[in-house]
Design an enzyme around this catalytic site. Structure first.
Site, PDB file in Angstrom:
ATOM      1  N   ASP A  81       0.847  -1.196   0.000  1.00 14.60           N
ATOM      2  CA  ASP A  81       0.000   0.000   0.000  1.00 14.60           C
ATOM      3  C   ASP A  81       0.889   1.255   0.000  1.00 14.60           C
ATOM      4  OD1 ASP A  81      -2.493   1.256   0.092  1.00 14.60           O
ATOM      5  OD2 ASP A  81      -2.542   1.334   2.283  1.00 14.60           O
ATOM      6  N   SER A 209     -12.478   3.495   6.891  1.00 20.81           N
ATOM      7  CA  SER A 209     -12.852   3.429   8.310  1.00 20.81           C
ATOM      8  C   SER A 209     -13.869   4.511   8.621  1.00 20.81           C
ATOM      9  CB  SER A 209     -11.622   3.633   9.201  1.00 20.81           C
ATOM     10  OG  SER A 209     -10.817   2.490   9.172  1.00 20.81           O
TER      11      SER A 209
HETATM   12  P1  13P Z   1      -8.501   4.211   7.032  1.00 20.89           P
HETATM   13  O1  13P Z   1      -7.394   4.237   8.024  1.00 20.89           O
HETATM   14  O2  13P Z   1      -9.319   5.448   7.058  1.00 20.89           O
HETATM   15  O3  13P Z   1      -9.340   2.981   7.168  1.00 20.89           O
HETATM   16  O4  13P Z   1      -7.833   4.159   5.580  1.00 20.89           O
HETATM   17  C1  13P Z   1      -7.102   3.026   5.209  1.00 20.89           C
HETATM   18  C2  13P Z   1      -6.444   3.192   3.890  1.00 20.89           C
HETATM   19  O5  13P Z   1      -6.953   3.843   3.007  1.00 20.89           O
HETATM   20  C3  13P Z   1      -5.159   2.511   3.668  1.00 20.89           C
HETATM   21  O6  13P Z   1      -4.619   2.807   2.422  1.00 20.89           O
END
Ligand code: 13P
Length: 287
Positions: A81, A209
């Site tokens: 990521d 989230s």
């Molecule tokens: P959140 O922490 O808001 O769930 O986002 C996660 C995310 O987009 C990781 O790339």
């Protein structure tokens, strides 16, 4: 089993559901993600790195994620990521990652195109797929801080970006933020629909989230086939750990404390997978 290729992502896009992609920092979180997916009988993506490498080490976190994916009874993708570093991307591809996100969203458009094209070429040599980003999803990826929406993705630029780079998936900024927001952050669904109309690849929603289930469903029906979740897992991990302390502290029972934390994360992942995978109406499924 490790989920190689774009088959699952494409199927989600065509059938109108979304693949849950969950961030890990530790072995327990990796296990929790895989156990929840097995429990649900659904495919999932484990996002191992990039920022978590600072804590866990690239080789260590990668090896745990690849092993857990290989042992899982459901398809598990291993994804990098938010990486800005081609050497890091190559190291992960060599370690067996099935997909990578190259994040050039901070760069001028042409530089983002050039970086992303390089990542696409690297990934192709390893049979992996690539997610790019255009527009800026604001907020810290590892520590939740109050934040507001940033520069939104322009549909026409997104179409050009995806065509010129050859990416397999596009992360969009449509009002979504990483972590908690300063106030309500409704998704710009009209913008999402406009992006979907001109971009021919599955879309990715970061910052899921705290998003209400109806918004997740709406996004899913508008081409979002991968949904990233991190903060809610961190909160669950720490809450379960904290709750276990009175019981485990006298015996210094680290294994039990980490086990509780793992169960806490597993519960959240299971709920998210359910919200993302139930079929939407045939009318909104893509051809
Ligand atoms: P959140 O922490 O808001 O769930 O986002 C996660 C995310 O987009 C990781 O790339």
């Amino acid at each position: 089993m490790r989920d190689r290729g774009t088959g699952t992502l494409t199927r989600a896009y065509r059938e109108g559901w979304a693949l849950g992609a969950f961030s890990t920092y530790t072995q327990e979180i990796t296990q929790a993600i895989c156990r929840a997916a097995e429990d649900a009988g659904r495919p999932v993506v484990v996002q191992a790195g990039a920022s978590a490498f600072v804590h866990a080490g690239l080789e260590e976190l990668a090896a745990q994620a690849v092993l857990a994916a290989d042992r899982a009874t459901v398809p598990v993708g291993v994804h990098l990521d938010h990486s800005r570093d081609l050497a890091q991307i190559e190291a992960c591809l060599r370690a067996g990652y099935t997909s990578v996100m190259v994040d050039g969203s901070h760069l001028p458009f042409e530089d983002n195109v050039a970086l992303t094209r390089e990542a696409v070429a690297l990934a192709a040599a390893h049979g992996a797929w690539v997610e790019g980003e255009l527009g800026a999803v604001p907020g810290d990826e590892d520590v939740s801080q109050s934040t507001a929406a940033g520069e939104l993705t322009d549909p026409a630029r997104a179409a050009e970006f995806s065509a010129r780079t050859g990416i397999d998936a596009l992360a969009v900024a449509v009002g979504n933020v990483h972590g908690t927001a300063a106030g309500p952050t409704p998704l710009d669904l009209d913008r999402l629909a406009a992006i979907r109309a001109v971009v021919g690849v599955p879309l990715v929603l970061h910052g899921a989230s705290g998003l209400p289930v109806p918004e997740l469903h709406a996004a899913r029906a508008l081409g979002v086939a991968k949904v990233n979740v991190n903060t809610e897992l961190r909160v669950a991990f720490l809450a379960a750990l904290t709750e276990s302390l009175p019981e485990v502290t006298p015996g210094a029972d680290v294994a039990r404390a980490l086990g509780r934390a793992r169960e806490g994360v597993q519960g959240v992942v299971r709920t998210k997978i359910s919200a993302l995978s139930d079929a939407v109406g045939a009318e909104s499924a893509r051809p």
